[in-house]
Scaffold this active site. Structure first.
Site, PDB file in Angstrom:
ATOM      1  N   GLN A 148       0.796  -1.179   0.129  1.00 23.01           N
ATOM      2  CA  GLN A 148       0.105  -0.040  -0.090  1.00 23.01           C
ATOM      3  C   GLN A 148       0.921   1.215   0.117  1.00 23.01           C
ATOM      4  O   GLN A 148       1.509   1.444   1.055  1.00 23.01           O
ATOM      5  CB  GLN A 148      -0.979  -0.065   1.383  1.00 23.01           C
ATOM      6  N   GLY A 149       0.949   1.775  -1.164  1.00 23.26           N
ATOM      7  CA  GLY A 149       1.487   3.226  -0.977  1.00 23.26           C
ATOM      8  C   GLY A 149       0.857   4.442  -0.866  1.00 23.26           C
ATOM      9  O   GLY A 149       0.348   5.183  -1.874  1.00 23.26           O
ATOM     10  N   TYR A 150       0.416   4.626   0.309  1.00 24.65           N
ATOM     11  CA  TYR A 150      -0.471   5.957   0.667  1.00 24.65           C
ATOM     12  C   TYR A 150       0.411   6.728   1.406  1.00 24.65           C
ATOM     13  O   TYR A 150       0.866   7.942   0.936  1.00 24.65           O
ATOM     14  CB  TYR A 150      -1.513   5.468   1.666  1.00 24.65           C
ATOM     15  N   SER A 151       1.070   6.566   2.596  1.00 26.56           N
ATOM     16  CA  SER A 151       1.674   7.408   3.410  1.00 26.56           C
ATOM     17  C   SER A 151       3.018   7.922   2.813  1.00 26.56           C
ATOM     18  O   SER A 151       3.617   7.233   2.120  1.00 26.56           O
ATOM     19  CB  SER A 151       1.904   6.710   4.808  1.00 26.56           C
ATOM     20  N   GLU A 172     -10.091  -1.583   4.855  1.00 30.36           N
ATOM     21  CA  GLU A 172      -8.760  -1.772   5.637  1.00 30.36           C
ATOM     22  C   GLU A 172      -9.254  -1.732   7.050  1.00 30.36           C
ATOM     23  O   GLU A 172      -8.752  -2.477   7.727  1.00 30.36           O
ATOM     24  CB  GLU A 172      -7.801  -0.602   5.266  1.00 30.36           C
ATOM     25  N   GLU A 216      -7.214   9.083  16.811  1.00 35.23           N
ATOM     26  CA  GLU A 216      -7.671  10.590  16.861  1.00 35.23           C
ATOM     27  C   GLU A 216      -8.391  10.701  15.838  1.00 35.23           C
ATOM     28  O   GLU A 216      -9.366  11.575  15.731  1.00 35.23           O
ATOM     29  CB  GLU A 216      -6.533  11.369  17.277  1.00 35.23           C
TER      30      GLU A 216
HETATM   31  C1  LIG Z   1       3.241  -0.482  11.586  1.00 38.03           C
HETATM   32  C2  LIG Z   1       2.665   0.517  10.659  1.00 38.03           C
HETATM   33  C3  LIG Z   1       2.301   0.198   9.433  1.00 38.03           C
HETATM   34  C4  LIG Z   1       1.936   0.870   8.514  1.00 38.03           C
HETATM   35  N1  LIG Z   1       1.648   0.547   7.144  1.00 38.03           N
HETATM   36  C5  LIG Z   1       1.477   1.373   6.106  1.00 38.03           C
HETATM   37  C6  LIG Z   1       1.387   0.838   4.637  1.00 38.03           C
HETATM   38  O1  LIG Z   1       1.712  -0.084   4.397  1.00 38.03           O
HETATM   39  N2  LIG Z   1       1.146   1.805   3.794  1.00 38.03           N
HETATM   40  C7  LIG Z   1       0.979   3.235   4.060  1.00 38.03           C
HETATM   41  O2  LIG Z   1       0.648   4.065   3.107  1.00 38.03           O
HETATM   42  N3  LIG Z   1       0.830   3.536   5.496  1.00 38.03           N
HETATM   43  C8  LIG Z   1       1.173   2.682   6.423  1.00 38.03           C
HETATM   44  N4  LIG Z   1       1.273   3.216   7.522  1.00 38.03           N
HETATM   45  C9  LIG Z   1       1.183   4.715   7.937  1.00 38.03           C
HETATM   46  C10 LIG Z   1      -0.006   5.305   8.756  1.00 38.03           C
HETATM   47  O3  LIG Z   1      -1.171   5.016   7.887  1.00 38.03           O
HETATM   48  C11 LIG Z   1       0.488   6.379   9.390  1.00 38.03           C
HETATM   49  O4  LIG Z   1       1.186   6.315  10.358  1.00 38.03           O
HETATM   50  C12 LIG Z   1      -0.811   6.849  10.038  1.00 38.03           C
HETATM   51  O5  LIG Z   1      -1.793   7.435   8.958  1.00 38.03           O
HETATM   52  C13 LIG Z   1      -0.586   8.305  10.835  1.00 38.03           C
HETATM   53  O6  LIG Z   1       0.292   9.175   9.934  1.00 38.03           O
HETATM   54  P1  LIG Z   1       1.795   9.720  10.747  1.00 38.03           P
HETATM   55  O7  LIG Z   1       2.537   8.748  10.955  1.00 38.03           O
HETATM   56  O8  LIG Z   1       2.205  10.800   9.705  1.00 38.03           O
HETATM   57  O9  LIG Z   1       1.281  10.641  11.929  1.00 38.03           O
HETATM   58  P2  LIG Z   1       0.920  12.117  12.095  1.00 38.03           P
HETATM   59  O10 LIG Z   1      -0.197  12.442  10.936  1.00 38.03           O
HETATM   60  O11 LIG Z   1       1.875  13.091  11.837  1.00 38.03           O
HETATM   61  O12 LIG Z   1       0.099  11.951  13.171  1.00 38.03           O
HETATM   62  C14 LIG Z   1       0.825  12.453  14.493  1.00 38.03           C
HETATM   63  C15 LIG Z   1      -0.124  12.628  15.817  1.00 38.03           C
HETATM   64  O13 LIG Z   1      -0.883  13.686  15.455  1.00 38.03           O
HETATM   65  C16 LIG Z   1      -2.367  13.181  15.751  1.00 38.03           C
HETATM   66  N5  LIG Z   1      -3.177  13.881  14.632  1.00 38.03           N
HETATM   67  C17 LIG Z   1      -2.824  14.200  13.364  1.00 38.03           C
HETATM   68  N6  LIG Z   1      -4.076  14.629  12.719  1.00 38.03           N
HETATM   69  C18 LIG Z   1      -4.974  14.880  13.665  1.00 38.03           C
HETATM   70  C19 LIG Z   1      -6.305  15.675  13.700  1.00 38.03           C
HETATM   71  N7  LIG Z   1      -6.761  16.088  12.455  1.00 38.03           N
HETATM   72  N8  LIG Z   1      -6.848  15.308  14.759  1.00 38.03           N
HETATM   73  C20 LIG Z   1      -6.525  14.795  15.990  1.00 38.03           C
HETATM   74  N9  LIG Z   1      -5.187  14.058  16.100  1.00 38.03           N
HETATM   75  C21 LIG Z   1      -4.412  14.261  14.904  1.00 38.03           C
HETATM   76  C22 LIG Z   1      -2.482  11.859  15.302  1.00 38.03           C
HETATM   77  O14 LIG Z   1      -3.558  10.957  15.971  1.00 38.03           O
HETATM   78  C23 LIG Z   1      -1.072  11.422  16.063  1.00 38.03           C
HETATM   79  O15 LIG Z   1      -1.190  11.177  17.261  1.00 38.03           O
HETATM   80  C24 LIG Z   1       1.611   2.354   8.673  1.00 38.03           C
HETATM   81  C25 LIG Z   1       2.133   2.708   9.999  1.00 38.03           C
HETATM   82  C26 LIG Z   1       2.685   2.053  10.983  1.00 38.03           C
HETATM   83  C27 LIG Z   1       2.970   2.355  12.357  1.00 38.03           C
END
Ligand SMILES: Cc1cc2nc3c(=O)[nH]c(=O)nc-3n(C[C@H](O)[C@H](O)[C@H](O)COP(=O)(O)OP(=O)(O)OC[C@H]3O[C@@H](n4cnc5c(N)ncnc54)[C@H](O)[C@@H]3O)c2cc1C
Length: 396
Positions: A126-129, A244, A383
């Site tokens: 999955q290439g989202y993040s 998902e 959150e």
């Molecule tokens: C083990 C693991 C596997 C993963 N696998 C994949 C994958 O295969 N493909 C993929 O694309 N991604 C993957 N991810 C990424 C995952 O989707 C993101 O980590 C997640 O969406 C959070 O984004 P971030 O890490 O950039 O945190 P941030 O978005 O920077 O968030 C940091 C903090 O701020 C809070 N926050 C942010 N925005 C808000 C808001 N609007 N309201 C309240 N609180 C907020 C969050 O809750 C968090 O506590 C994976 C992540 C992990 C940990």
């Protein structure tokens, strides 16, 4: 909703239970029950065993090679397989890009990709993040520029789970930088063997390698690999996320870990008596058991409505499921006590005379606890799910 199982449903449960007991390879069962890391081959073997039985795509309709099972049958299947110690089914093909292809993919894309998913002939990721674009996914910066009959993709993805094994990525990329954030995004199917793709490991807290950075440099994607319409990728991305999040509820996982927790508490001694006979410990375990039953009811309600296409209620499932998984891991670690750390794979096989919950289970508790921290982050953080519920379910 009628909660009484029919004789036919009970027969189905017995059939799945007997099948999993007989066909699940012992080495895979051992790894799963000890929370050890599975290799590519472990997943592929189990998927193929299921496919040989005709159960390779439990949540798909018959016309696409699935079982056509209803919500309860799918749930019974998941819980029985997990309880037996089977690995989770890889979600990337079966419950992420598979449903998107069925709903939005072209006939050619469906014919090319769907039949290869149940046996993991193609491993998807999955290439989202991206760095800086996780919760705020619509801010993603990876660019896909039109070039002849296709696109050239440049950017960086991160946290890409098991990309080290992947043949294909479903990738979100910006195709119209001038449009409002969500409007200018497209979903592309990208070949991971392209020379412009570089996968670099990210090591996690438990020392493992499940997640990666993926660098995309001038990766060519033919127009035939665009899902649906250009610049409409956000719609497909959200549809995929609903599937998902429902999967992350992890009901089968919860049932299995509850069984392990009870066995650990039976074996562990407190003042010479099994920890399970301690009233407060029993209370805490019962509470989790009740939570799991409530999760099960909720999952059935969501899965049996909307033709199985999850809406924003999937966020409720995601939050509760990940909280319960973390509670279970926490309690397992408390039961294991100081033996829960450090995680040492060699020690786990030691045949020691041990009065605690068993050296294998104790050491697995620490690894399991570390691993479960991720459930409230991936697929959208707790959150962020609360924000979705507030806006889309409660209408606040
Ligand atoms: C083990 C693991 C596997 C993963 N696998 C994949 C994958 O295969 N493909 C993929 O694309 N991604 C993957 N991810 C990424 C995952 O989707 C993101 O980590 C997640 O969406 C959070 O984004 P971030 O890490 O950039 O945190 P941030 O978005 O920077 O968030 C940091 C903090 O701020 C809070 N926050 C942010 N925005 C808000 C808001 N609007 N309201 C309240 N609180 C907020 C969050 O809750 C968090 O506590 C994976 C992540 C992990 C940990």
């Amino acid at each position: 909703m009628n909660l009484t199982w029919t004789p036919q449903e009970r027969r189905f449960r017995d059939e799945v239970r007997a099948f999993a007991e007989a066909k699940l390879p012992e080495d895979i069962r051992g790894k799963v029950l000890l929370h050890q890391r599975l290799e590519r081959d472990d997943y592929v073997r189990w998927h193929n065993i299921l496919a040989d039985q005709g159960w390779g795509a439990p949540s798909w309709p018959v016309e696409h090679g699935g079982t056509g099972w209803n919500a309860l049958e799918r749930l019974i299947f998941e819980v029985e397989c997990f309880k037996a110690g089977a690995p989770r089914l890889l979600p990337f093909g079966l419950s992420m890009i598979g449903p998107v292809l069925m709903k939005y993919g072209s006939a050619e894309q469906q014919a090319r990709f769907l039949p290869r998913i149940p046996r993991v002939e193609d491993w998807w990721c999955q290439g989202y993040s991206e760095p800086g674009s996780g919760s705020d996914l619509a801010s993603l910066k990876t660019r896909a520029e039109r070039d002849g009959d296709g696109f050239v993709v440049n950017g960086q993805k991160t946290w890409t789970t098991l990309a080290q094994y992947a043949d294909w990525m479903f990738c979100l990329a910006r195709t119209d930088p001038g449009a409002r954030a969500q409007r200018g995004i497209s979903m592309l199917l990208l070949d991971m063997r392209d020379p412009g793709v570089t996968v670099r490991p990210i090591r996690t807290l438990d020392g493992g390698h499940d997640v990666n950075e993926v660098w995309l440099e001038n990766v060519r994607v033919p127009a035939a690999n665009l899902i649906g319409e250009e610049n409409q990728g956000w719609t497909y991305a959200k549809y995929l996320l609903g599937h998902e999040r429902t999967g992350i509820a992890g009901l089968g996982h919860c049932h299995r870990e509850l069984g392990i927790l009870k066995r650990m508490a039976e074996n562990a001694r407190s003042h010479g008596r099994p920890l399970l006979s301690d009233g407060r410990m029993r209370d805490r375990i019962s509470r989790i058991e009740v939570d799991i039953m409530a999760l099960e009811m909720l999952l059935l309600r969501v899965a049996s409505s909307n033709d199985g296409a999850p809406g924003p209620e999937a966020s409720v499932l995601k939050i509760r499921g990940s909280e319960i998984q973390q509670d279970l891991a926490m309690l397992q670690m408390e039961v294991a006590g100081p033996d829960a750390w450090p995680y040492d794979p060699d020690w786990m096989s030691a045949d020691a005379a041990f009065q605690g919950p068993g050296p294998e289970m104790a050491a697995a508790a620490g690894a399991g606890y570390a691993d479960m921290r991720k459930t409230s982050i991936y697929g959208g953080t707790t959150e962020v799910q609360k924000g979705i519920i507030a806006r889309q379910v409660l209408g606040l």
